[in-house]
Design an enzyme around this catalytic site. Structure first.
Site, PDB file in Angstrom:
ATOM      1  N   CYS A   1     -47.254   4.157  32.014  1.00 18.51           N
ATOM      2  CA  CYS A   1     -47.527   3.251  30.072  1.00 18.51           C
ATOM      3  C   CYS A   1     -46.943   2.883  30.114  1.00 18.51           C
ATOM      4  O   CYS A   1     -47.147   1.684  29.441  1.00 18.51           O
ATOM      5  CB  CYS A   1     -46.437   4.061  29.616  1.00 18.51           C
ATOM      6  SG  CYS A   1     -45.549   4.329  28.053  1.00 18.51           S
ATOM      7  N   CYS A   2     -45.607   1.312  31.154  1.00 15.63           N
ATOM      8  CA  CYS A   2     -44.899   0.141  30.766  1.00 15.63           C
ATOM      9  C   CYS A   2     -45.678  -0.590  31.181  1.00 15.63           C
ATOM     10  O   CYS A   2     -45.939  -1.853  30.399  1.00 15.63           O
ATOM     11  CB  CYS A   2     -43.956   0.243  31.791  1.00 15.63           C
ATOM     12  SG  CYS A   2     -42.656   1.320  31.021  1.00 15.63           S
TER      13      CYS A   2
ATOM     14  N   CYS B   1     -38.411   1.179  24.310  1.00  8.88           N
ATOM     15  CA  CYS B   1     -39.527   1.984  23.617  1.00  8.88           C
ATOM     16  C   CYS B   1     -38.567   3.303  23.099  1.00  8.88           C
ATOM     17  O   CYS B   1     -37.640   4.190  23.582  1.00  8.88           O
ATOM     18  CB  CYS B   1     -40.534   2.024  24.181  1.00  8.88           C
ATOM     19  SG  CYS B   1     -41.762   1.011  25.127  1.00  8.88           S
TER      20      CYS B   1
ATOM     21  N   CYS C   1     -38.354   6.551  25.206  1.00  3.71           N
ATOM     22  CA  CYS C   1     -37.710   6.693  26.361  1.00  3.71           C
ATOM     23  C   CYS C   1     -36.904   5.792  26.570  1.00  3.71           C
ATOM     24  O   CYS C   1     -35.901   5.541  27.089  1.00  3.71           O
ATOM     25  CB  CYS C   1     -38.598   5.434  27.234  1.00  3.71           C
ATOM     26  SG  CYS C   1     -40.293   6.374  27.630  1.00  3.71           S
TER      27      CYS C   1
ATOM     28  N   CYS D   1     -38.505  -1.875  33.302  1.00  2.00           N
ATOM     29  CA  CYS D   1     -39.367  -1.201  32.126  1.00  2.00           C
ATOM     30  C   CYS D   1     -40.722  -1.841  33.472  1.00  2.00           C
ATOM     31  O   CYS D   1     -42.811  -1.766  33.435  1.00  2.00           O
ATOM     32  CB  CYS D   1     -39.500  -2.040  31.377  1.00  2.00           C
ATOM     33  SG  CYS D   1     -39.631  -4.252  31.183  1.00  2.00           S
TER      34      CYS D   1
END
Length: 243
Positions: free
Chosen positions: A119-120, A201, A204, A227
């Site tokens: 995702c990062c 985010c 998280c 990240c």
């Protein structure tokens, strides 16, 4: 054309500015020929306003790259607009993953639930890498006190294959950051007062309890601590990096 390899240039710059204060490092970094084209990368997080203010004084037209992962807290987006207007920053560039990439890799917005690194990479690392392709160096807000991985941080670091990173606040202590904000009457991120000393985010990031490390609320419950935008040689750095 910049002269010398990355390690040589970083060493030369660290020697040149070893005894400079953070403001001096930043002011000279935006015009030093050993750095070339420079941008500031800012999360508009808990401590970002310090560097943003320094830039507004030294070079208000410097490109500022803000990565909107589209999973940020609403407070962060509002804070970004507030700070940019207050400081008179004239070249804010909003960086996002493309709609096609999101549709292909995270159509329902749940990728972070089972693969945080992916995702990062999708929402931060790849868009930033693309945005930085036109620059020779980028300025970060990293500091030695933040965690063990940053304990030996220098003002200038090589980032293979072709860029340098500039860390003007590398030697600052937590109290230095707070004093600068107070002395310059800078606006605080609204989530700091709610127990978020480090802000990423929304899915998280969690509040930090008294006595915890300030970054304990980032990716809580996992061994992840970065990240991915701070890497060396294209690899995410989680431990000591050999020379």
């Amino acid at each position: 054309m910049l002269d010398g390899n990355l390690d040589t240039r970083a060493g030369r710059l660290n020697d040149r500015y070893r005894h400079h204060a953070a403001t001096g490092v930043l002011r000279r970094a935006v015009s030093d020929p050993d750095l070339g084209r420079v941008a500031l990368v800012s999360s508009f997080g808990a401590e970002s306003v310090v560097l943003l203010h320094m830039v507004s004084v030294a070079a208000p037209g410097l490109p500022v790259l803000f990565i909107d992962t589209e999973m940020l807290f609403p407070e962060t987006l509002e804070y970004q607009r507030e700070v940019a207007a207050k400081l008179g920053l004239t070249d804010i560039r909003i960086i996002r993953a493309t709609a096609d990439e999101i549709a292909r890799h995270d159509p329902d917005g749940t990728l972070h639930q089972f693969d945080q690194d992916a995702c990062c990479n999708l929402r931060k690392t790849v868009p930033l890498e693309q945005a930085l392709s036109g620059f020779d160096a980028w300025i970060t807000g990293r500091k030695r006190f933040q965690n063990g991985q940053r304990a030996a941080l220098e003002f200038f670091e090589p980032e293979e294959p072709s860029r340098l990173r500039v860390n003007p606040l590398a030697h600052w202590r937590p109290e230095d950051v707070q004093e600068y904000m107070v002395e310059n009457n800078l606006p605080r991120h609204p989530l700091v007062a709610k127990g978020y000393p480090s802000i990423g985010c929304a899915p998280c990031t969690s509040p930090v309890k008294p006595g915890e490390d300030p970054r304990a609320g980032r990716w809580r419950g996992s061994d992840k601590s970065e990240c991915g935008i701070h890497f060396i040689g294209g690899r995410m750095v989680r431990g000591k990096v050999s020379a």
